[in-house]
Design an enzyme around this catalytic site. Sequence first.
Site, short mmCIF file in Angstrom:
data_model
loop_
_atom_site.label_atom_id
_atom_site.label_comp_id
_atom_site.label_asym_id
_atom_site.label_seq_id
_atom_site.Cartn_x
_atom_site.Cartn_y
_atom_site.Cartn_z
N GLY A 46 17.55 44.45 36.84
CA GLY A 46 17.63 44.37 35.39
C GLY A 46 17.78 42.93 34.95
O GLY A 46 18.15 42.06 35.75
N GLN A 51 20.50 36.18 29.55
CA GLN A 51 20.52 35.48 30.84
C GLN A 51 19.44 34.40 30.94
O GLN A 51 19.53 33.52 31.78
CB GLN A 51 20.34 36.48 31.99
CG GLN A 51 21.52 37.40 32.16
CD GLN A 51 21.26 38.43 33.24
OE1 GLN A 51 20.62 39.44 32.98
NE2 GLN A 51 21.73 38.17 34.45
N LEU A 92 22.60 38.58 38.57
CA LEU A 92 21.76 37.41 38.86
C LEU A 92 22.38 36.13 38.30
O LEU A 92 22.06 35.04 38.77
CB LEU A 92 20.35 37.61 38.27
CG LEU A 92 19.54 38.76 38.89
CD1 LEU A 92 18.25 38.97 38.12
CD2 LEU A 92 19.25 38.45 40.36
N HIS A 133 25.66 47.47 32.14
CA HIS A 133 25.76 46.07 32.59
C HIS A 133 24.89 45.17 31.70
O HIS A 133 25.32 44.09 31.27
CB HIS A 133 25.32 46.00 34.06
CG HIS A 133 25.25 44.64 34.66
ND1 HIS A 133 26.10 44.23 35.68
CD2 HIS A 133 24.43 43.59 34.43
CE1 HIS A 133 25.79 42.99 36.02
NE2 HIS A 133 24.79 42.57 35.28
N HIS A 137 25.73 42.17 28.66
CA HIS A 137 25.17 40.81 28.56
C HIS A 137 24.79 40.49 27.11
O HIS A 137 25.07 39.40 26.62
CB HIS A 137 23.91 40.67 29.42
CG HIS A 137 24.16 40.33 30.86
ND1 HIS A 137 24.87 39.22 31.26
CD2 HIS A 137 23.76 40.95 32.00
CE1 HIS A 137 24.90 39.18 32.59
NE2 HIS A 137 24.24 40.22 33.08
O1 GNR Z 1 20.08 43.07 40.16
C1 GNR Z 1 21.14 43.56 39.73
N1 GNR Z 1 21.80 44.50 40.46
C2 GNR Z 1 22.87 45.21 40.00
C3 GNR Z 1 23.63 45.93 40.92
C4 GNR Z 1 24.70 46.68 40.52
C5 GNR Z 1 25.03 46.74 39.18
C6 GNR Z 1 24.30 46.02 38.24
C7 GNR Z 1 23.23 45.27 38.65
S1 GNR Z 1 22.30 44.40 37.48
C8 GNR Z 1 21.69 43.09 38.45
C9 GNR Z 1 20.72 42.22 37.66
C10 GNR Z 1 21.47 41.55 36.54
O2 GNR Z 1 22.25 40.65 36.68
N2 GNR Z 1 21.27 42.02 35.35
O3 GNR Z 1 21.95 41.52 34.31
NI NI Z 2 23.78 40.71 35.09
#
Ligand code: GNR
Ligand code: NI
Length: 167
Positions: A46, A51, A92, A133, A137
């Site tokens: 995601g 970001q 990320l 999540h 952000h």
């Molecule tokens: O790649 C991502 N893996 C993930 C794993 C567990 C819970 C949430 C995530 S989101 C993350 C990518 C990211 O930072 N999205 O904002």
């Molecule tokens: Ni994230």
Amino acid sequence: MAILKILQYPDKRLHKVARKVEQVKEATRELVCDMAETMYAAPGVGLAATQVDVHEQIIVLDISEAHNQLRVFINPEVIASSGEEEGEEGCLSVPGIYENVRRAEKVTVRALNEKGDSFTLEADGFLAVCIQHEIDHLRGKVFVEHLSQLKQIRIRAKLKKRLRETL
Ligand code: GNR
Ligand code: NI
């Protein structure tokens, strides 16, 4: 198409609150394409516009293994949620840090797609975690802010040290 730079925690810009997209236009679709390319290249499941330092309410998500189920959420809103579940998360913008976070088990989200059409999605499991999540952000919240102050201080110190070492 372009790969965009992902902001790294701690960076104040990760705490900006994203504004609503007034009208889904070609520029929005181009950003969605670049965000998808950036997410797949990272690789991640995601990415929120915040970001990549664009403070508009746009999310791309793809939790499929084949990377062929891109989901786009513009102006997403959680309209219902239920249950509680704890799971390990990464980000990320916070590379190399994995911590348990407690979230709703199920969420119903209303958003616009890349055409500007409204849709509603009921999600549970990992998809529900990722949606929460990413919406965090857009509200300026990074997953580590769900953790204790002590953990947050340790994570910031670790990432700053790593940043110094890579210079
Ligand atoms: O790649 C991502 N893996 C993930 C794993 C567990 C819970 C949430 C995530 S989101 C993350 C990518 C990211 O930072 N999205 O904002
Ligand atoms: Ni994230």
